[in-house]
Design a protein around this motif. Structure first.
Motif, PDB file in Angstrom:
ATOM      1  N   THR A 148       0.858  -1.180   0.000  1.00 15.22           N
ATOM      2  CA  THR A 148       0.000   0.000   0.000  1.00 15.22           C
ATOM      3  C   THR A 148       0.891   1.225   0.000  1.00 15.22           C
ATOM      4  OG1 THR A 148      -1.908   1.059   1.050  1.00 15.22           O
ATOM      5  CG2 THR A 148      -0.224   0.166   2.531  1.00 15.22           C
ATOM      6  N   GLN A 149       0.369   2.316  -0.504  1.00 17.01           N
ATOM      7  CA  GLN A 149       1.121   3.565  -0.495  1.00 17.01           C
ATOM      8  C   GLN A 149       0.424   4.547   0.432  1.00 17.01           C
ATOM      9  OE1 GLN A 149       1.323   5.973  -4.103  1.00 17.01           O
ATOM     10  NE2 GLN A 149       3.475   6.403  -3.659  1.00 17.01           N
ATOM     11  N   LEU A 150       1.212   5.271   1.199  1.00 17.28           N
ATOM     12  CA  LEU A 150       0.690   6.285   2.107  1.00 17.28           C
ATOM     13  C   LEU A 150       0.722   7.647   1.435  1.00 17.28           C
ATOM     14  CD1 LEU A 150       1.548   3.890   3.968  1.00 17.28           C
ATOM     15  CD2 LEU A 150       2.070   5.600   5.689  1.00 17.28           C
ATOM     16  N   GLU A 151      -0.166   8.505   1.873  1.00 19.96           N
ATOM     17  CA  GLU A 151      -0.171   9.899   1.401  1.00 19.96           C
ATOM     18  C   GLU A 151       0.910  10.704   2.117  1.00 19.96           C
ATOM     19  OE1 GLU A 151      -2.077  10.670  -1.135  1.00 19.96           O
ATOM     20  OE2 GLU A 151      -2.898   8.648  -1.056  1.00 19.96           O
ATOM     21  N   VAL A 199      -3.417  -5.653   5.733  1.00 19.91           N
ATOM     22  CA  VAL A 199      -3.459  -6.980   6.351  1.00 19.91           C
ATOM     23  C   VAL A 199      -4.858  -7.577   6.213  1.00 19.91           C
ATOM     24  CG1 VAL A 199      -3.253  -8.276   8.502  1.00 19.91           C
ATOM     25  CG2 VAL A 199      -1.565  -6.509   7.959  1.00 19.91           C
ATOM     26  N   LYS A 200      -5.866  -6.801   6.558  1.00 16.26           N
ATOM     27  CA  LYS A 200      -7.248  -7.290   6.473  1.00 16.26           C
ATOM     28  C   LYS A 200      -7.617  -7.665   5.042  1.00 16.26           C
ATOM     29  CE  LYS A 200      -8.893  -4.495  10.344  1.00 16.26           C
ATOM     30  NZ  LYS A 200      -9.715  -3.304  10.684  1.00 16.26           N
ATOM     31  N   ALA A 201      -7.188  -6.871   4.076  1.00 12.31           N
ATOM     32  CA  ALA A 201      -7.514  -7.141   2.673  1.00 12.31           C
ATOM     33  C   ALA A 201      -6.877  -8.442   2.196  1.00 12.31           C
ATOM     34  CB  ALA A 201      -7.073  -5.976   1.797  1.00 12.31           C
ATOM     35  N   VAL A 202      -5.636  -8.703   2.587  1.00 10.60           N
ATOM     36  CA  VAL A 202      -4.969  -9.951   2.194  1.00 10.60           C
ATOM     37  C   VAL A 202      -5.654 -11.149   2.837  1.00 10.60           C
ATOM     38  CG1 VAL A 202      -2.836 -11.294   2.435  1.00 10.60           C
ATOM     39  CG2 VAL A 202      -2.745  -8.933   1.624  1.00 10.60           C
ATOM     40  N   LEU A 203      -5.989 -11.037   4.116  1.00  7.17           N
ATOM     41  CA  LEU A 203      -6.666 -12.149   4.795  1.00  7.17           C
ATOM     42  C   LEU A 203      -8.024 -12.425   4.148  1.00  7.17           C
ATOM     43  CD1 LEU A 203      -5.867 -11.401   8.557  1.00  7.17           C
ATOM     44  CD2 LEU A 203      -4.652 -12.893   6.972  1.00  7.17           C
ATOM     45  N   TYR A 230      -2.661  -5.201  -3.771  1.00  9.44           N
ATOM     46  CA  TYR A 230      -1.956  -3.920  -3.900  1.00  9.44           C
ATOM     47  C   TYR A 230      -2.995  -2.814  -3.823  1.00  9.44           C
ATOM     48  CZ  TYR A 230       2.040  -6.712  -5.028  1.00  9.44           C
ATOM     49  OH  TYR A 230       3.059  -7.615  -4.940  1.00  9.44           O
ATOM     50  N   LEU A 231      -2.813  -1.904  -2.856  1.00 13.25           N
ATOM     51  CA  LEU A 231      -3.804  -0.871  -2.584  1.00 13.25           C
ATOM     52  C   LEU A 231      -3.244   0.522  -2.859  1.00 13.25           C
ATOM     53  CD1 LEU A 231      -5.103  -2.246   0.844  1.00 13.25           C
ATOM     54  CD2 LEU A 231      -6.094  -2.619  -1.436  1.00 13.25           C
ATOM     55  N   HIS A 232      -4.151   1.428  -3.126  1.00 12.68           N
ATOM     56  CA  HIS A 232      -3.836   2.839  -3.340  1.00 12.68           C
ATOM     57  C   HIS A 232      -2.764   2.966  -4.434  1.00 12.68           C
ATOM     58  CE1 HIS A 232      -6.529   3.534  -0.030  1.00 12.68           C
ATOM     59  NE2 HIS A 232      -5.864   2.643   0.683  1.00 12.68           N
ATOM     60  N   ALA A 263       0.074   1.844  -4.686  1.00 12.89           N
ATOM     61  CA  ALA A 263       0.918   0.650  -4.835  1.00 12.89           C
ATOM     62  C   ALA A 263       0.438  -0.262  -5.959  1.00 12.89           C
ATOM     63  CB  ALA A 263       0.993  -0.123  -3.515  1.00 12.89           C
ATOM     64  N   VAL A 264      -0.730  -0.021  -6.518  1.00 11.93           N
ATOM     65  CA  VAL A 264      -1.166  -0.828  -7.665  1.00 11.93           C
ATOM     66  C   VAL A 264      -0.180  -0.686  -8.821  1.00 11.93           C
ATOM     67  CG1 VAL A 264      -3.609  -0.789  -7.032  1.00 11.93           C
ATOM     68  CG2 VAL A 264      -2.722   0.934  -8.606  1.00 11.93           C
ATOM     69  N   ALA A 265       0.555   0.417  -8.854  1.00 13.08           N
ATOM     70  CA  ALA A 265       1.559   0.638  -9.906  1.00 13.08           C
ATOM     71  C   ALA A 265       2.724  -0.341  -9.802  1.00 13.08           C
ATOM     72  CB  ALA A 265       2.081   2.074  -9.839  1.00 13.08           C
ATOM     73  N   LEU A 266       2.919  -0.948  -8.634  1.00 20.08           N
ATOM     74  CA  LEU A 266       4.032  -1.884  -8.451  1.00 20.08           C
ATOM     75  C   LEU A 266       3.817  -3.185  -9.213  1.00 20.08           C
ATOM     76  CD1 LEU A 266       4.601  -1.420  -4.621  1.00 20.08           C
ATOM     77  CD2 LEU A 266       6.034  -0.526  -6.481  1.00 20.08           C
ATOM     78  N   ARG A 267       2.582  -3.653  -9.272  1.00 20.88           N
ATOM     79  CA  ARG A 267       2.272  -4.925  -9.933  1.00 20.88           C
ATOM     80  C   ARG A 267       0.972  -4.820 -10.711  1.00 20.88           C
ATOM     81  NH1 ARG A 267       4.996  -9.696  -8.619  1.00 20.88           N
ATOM     82  NH2 ARG A 267       3.932 -10.338 -10.541  1.00 20.88           N
ATOM     83  N   PRO A 268       0.956  -4.047 -11.794  1.00 19.09           N
ATOM     84  CA  PRO A 268      -0.285  -3.940 -12.569  1.00 19.09           C
ATOM     85  C   PRO A 268      -0.733  -5.281 -13.143  1.00 19.09           C
ATOM     86  CG  PRO A 268       1.557  -2.907 -13.726  1.00 19.09           C
ATOM     87  CD  PRO A 268       2.043  -3.269 -12.338  1.00 19.09           C
ATOM     88  N   ASP A 269       0.197  -6.208 -13.290  1.00 17.34           N
ATOM     89  CA  ASP A 269      -0.170  -7.533 -13.786  1.00 17.34           C
ATOM     90  C   ASP A 269      -1.031  -8.306 -12.798  1.00 17.34           C
ATOM     91  OD1 ASP A 269       2.265  -7.507 -12.217  1.00 17.34           O
ATOM     92  OD2 ASP A 269       2.535  -9.607 -12.732  1.00 17.34           O
TER      93      ASP A 269
END
Length: 122
Positions: free
Chosen positions: A10-13, A28-32, A107-109, A111-117
């Motif tokens: 995730t990326q922080l503002e 963490v909650k999203a992955v679980l 991948y949230l916020h 951070a979706v740019a890290l793994r667009p695949d």
């Protein structure tokens, strides 16, 4: 049951304690949830942060949401000049009946740019 490694980021503002804790807990909650995991399925979670984050340990968020008996560890990412800033990454090790192909990495916020695949953001 197989042991699986599940990635997330995730990326922080901004680098502020409450914001870091909120985004880390959300991750963490999203992955679980995405992988139908309970606390009992978890083996460990490794968190990393980019060098520009230092307001709090992401593992504190894990403890706050009840992961009190799961080993959690925080580390700093390599300081790569072109890296995405203000990123919390994590790798969850868990027991899961899912095949490797069925594991959902999250991948949230920004951070979706890290793994667009993996996020459909291609």
């Amino acid at each position: 049951m197989a042991v699986r490694a599940i990635r997330g980021a995730t990326q922080l503002e901004v680098d502020e304690r409450e914001h870091l804790l909120e985004r880390s807990a959300e991750l963490v909650k999203a992955v679980l949830e995405a992988n139908d995991l309970d606390r009992e399925d978890l083996i460990s979670i490794l968190f990393t942060v980019t060098p520009d984050l230092h307001s709090e340990f992401p593992a504190v968020a894990g403890r706050q949401i009840g992961l009190t008996d799961v080993p959690l560890m925080c580390m700093q990412e390599i300081d790569v000049p072109h890296a995405l800033p203000r990123v919390v990454r994590m790798m969850v090790h868990a027991e899961s009946p899912r095949s490797r192909e069925k594991i959902q990495h999250v991948y949230l916020h920004g951070a979706v740019a890290l793994r667009p695949d993996l996020t459909g953001a291609q």
